[in-house]
Design a protein around this motif. Structure first.
Motif, PDB file in Angstrom:
ATOM      1  N   GLN A 136      10.174  -7.774 -19.665  1.00 16.85           N
ATOM      2  CA  GLN A 136       9.929  -8.062 -21.139  1.00 16.85           C
ATOM      3  C   GLN A 136       9.183  -9.635 -21.142  1.00 16.85           C
ATOM      4  O   GLN A 136       8.137  -9.953 -21.819  1.00 16.85           O
ATOM      5  CB  GLN A 136      11.038  -8.160 -22.223  1.00 16.85           C
ATOM      6  CG  GLN A 136      11.466  -6.570 -22.379  1.00 16.85           C
ATOM      7  CD  GLN A 136      10.288  -5.854 -22.991  1.00 16.85           C
ATOM      8  OE1 GLN A 136       9.557  -6.186 -23.798  1.00 16.85           O
ATOM      9  NE2 GLN A 136      10.297  -4.428 -22.679  1.00 16.85           N
ATOM     10  N   SER A 139       5.486  -9.615 -19.738  1.00 19.26           N
ATOM     11  CA  SER A 139       4.816  -8.505 -19.942  1.00 19.26           C
ATOM     12  C   SER A 139       3.634  -8.834 -20.959  1.00 19.26           C
ATOM     13  O   SER A 139       2.686  -7.913 -21.016  1.00 19.26           O
ATOM     14  CB  SER A 139       5.647  -7.132 -20.478  1.00 19.26           C
ATOM     15  OG  SER A 139       6.159  -7.562 -21.727  1.00 19.26           O
ATOM     16  N   ASP A 140       3.780 -10.157 -21.613  1.00 18.39           N
ATOM     17  CA  ASP A 140       2.630 -10.283 -22.581  1.00 18.39           C
ATOM     18  C   ASP A 140       1.285 -10.484 -21.839  1.00 18.39           C
ATOM     19  O   ASP A 140       1.078 -11.414 -20.907  1.00 18.39           O
ATOM     20  CB  ASP A 140       2.871 -11.648 -23.280  1.00 18.39           C
ATOM     21  CG  ASP A 140       1.841 -11.859 -24.281  1.00 18.39           C
ATOM     22  OD1 ASP A 140       1.278 -11.124 -24.697  1.00 18.39           O
ATOM     23  OD2 ASP A 140       1.987 -13.072 -24.677  1.00 18.39           O
TER      24      ASP A 140
END
Length: 286
Positions: A136, A139-140
């Motif tokens: 997370q 993951s951008d």
């Protein structure tokens, strides 16, 4: 800092022989350090065990290395043990510097040109809360494709006493690598391709050539051995426990390996991957 502490060994452990890939890099980075390595092969593979078992083994091994070898730092050269147990280990042994290994998602996200990254790891690693936090966090803008590779670490363990090109485990390794990379999707440098593969298990470094054969020359394959070695150096310097590196006085570091599994398997792995004779290896109770 006293010379006795500087001469104390750095402990390294893994569920089996996979951590020898990290030990290779540690010896390159820190040639004057003494090392003691423990392969918990009698209880492997950790990636197919529950968290409670992995935590118990990790703490037991750390305490053993402290009591028997007076280690000055511990490298947990196992992704599964790091994700499952490193927080509890640091809490239980706050005076022991602990360096863990985690899948290199951050550098993979930074280097990928297609913004699509494959990750192969054990089921224990990919199902862990820590791995999901890492995923997370980075993951951008990056699409991580994740594959649990059941059986691959075990096949690599079995392969160490076989012909490296023709043994039955080699055939299994080839089949598993092909199956799991195919499951991730298309590899390459075109838009939509996976252009970077993260090796999320220290065992997988030893099948990098096979992965390269399957993926081609343009895919970037990332492991964590060298960064972990550099981090270990930084921690030893910070704590003033780095071994003497004066070229006029400093001897090469000593190394001994232990296993809770078959001694012959560790000896074969040490000879194949570290060019060490059998006298560097000893057996322990599981």
């Amino acid at each position: 800092m006293s010379s006795s502490i500087q001469a104390s060994p750095v402990g390294v452990f893994d569920s089996g022989v996979g951590g020898l890939s990290v030990l290779q890099e540690l010896r390159r980075e820190l040639p004057h350090e003494n090392f003691v390595y423990l392969a918990d092969t009698g209880n492997a593979p950790y990636g197919e065990r529950g968290d409670a078992f992995v935590k118990q083994r990790t703490l037991t091994i750390a305490r053993h290395l402290l009591q028997e070898h007076r280690i000055k730092a511990l490298v947990v050269a196992c992704n599964t043990a790091t994700t499952a147990a490193v927080a509890e280990l640091r809490a239980a042994l706050p005076d022991l510097p602990v360096i863990g290994v985690e899948p290199a998602l951050k550098p993979a996200a930074s280097s990928s040109q297609t913004h699509r990254v494959g990750v192969i790891a054990t089921r224990g690693t990919v199902n862990s809360a820590r791995f999901e936090q890492l995923r997370q966090a980075f993951s951008d803008g990056t699409d991580f494709r994740v594959q649990a590779c059941d059986g691959l670490a075990r096949a690599i363990e079995r392969s160490v006493e076989e012909d490296p090109d023709a043994g039955p485990s080699f055939k299994e390794i080839r089949e598993l690598c092909e199956r799991y990379t195919r499951a991730l999707g298309s590899f390459g440098v075109r838009t939509g391709d996976i252009d970077t593969l993260v090796l999320g298990c220290t065992h997988y470094v030893f099948v990098k050539d096979e992965l390269r054969r399957l993926l081609g020359p343009d895919v970037h394959i990332i492991d964590t051995g060298a960064p972990i070695a550099r981090q270990t150096r930084r921690i030893l310097v910070q704590r003033d426990t780095l071994a003497n590196e004066d070229s006029d006085k400093a001897p090469a570091g000593r190394l001994h390996l232990y296993t809770t599994g078959p001694l012959s398997a560790l000896q074969a792995a040490a000879e194949r991957w570290l060019q060490l004779g059998p006298g560097h290896c000893s057996a322990l109770p599981a």
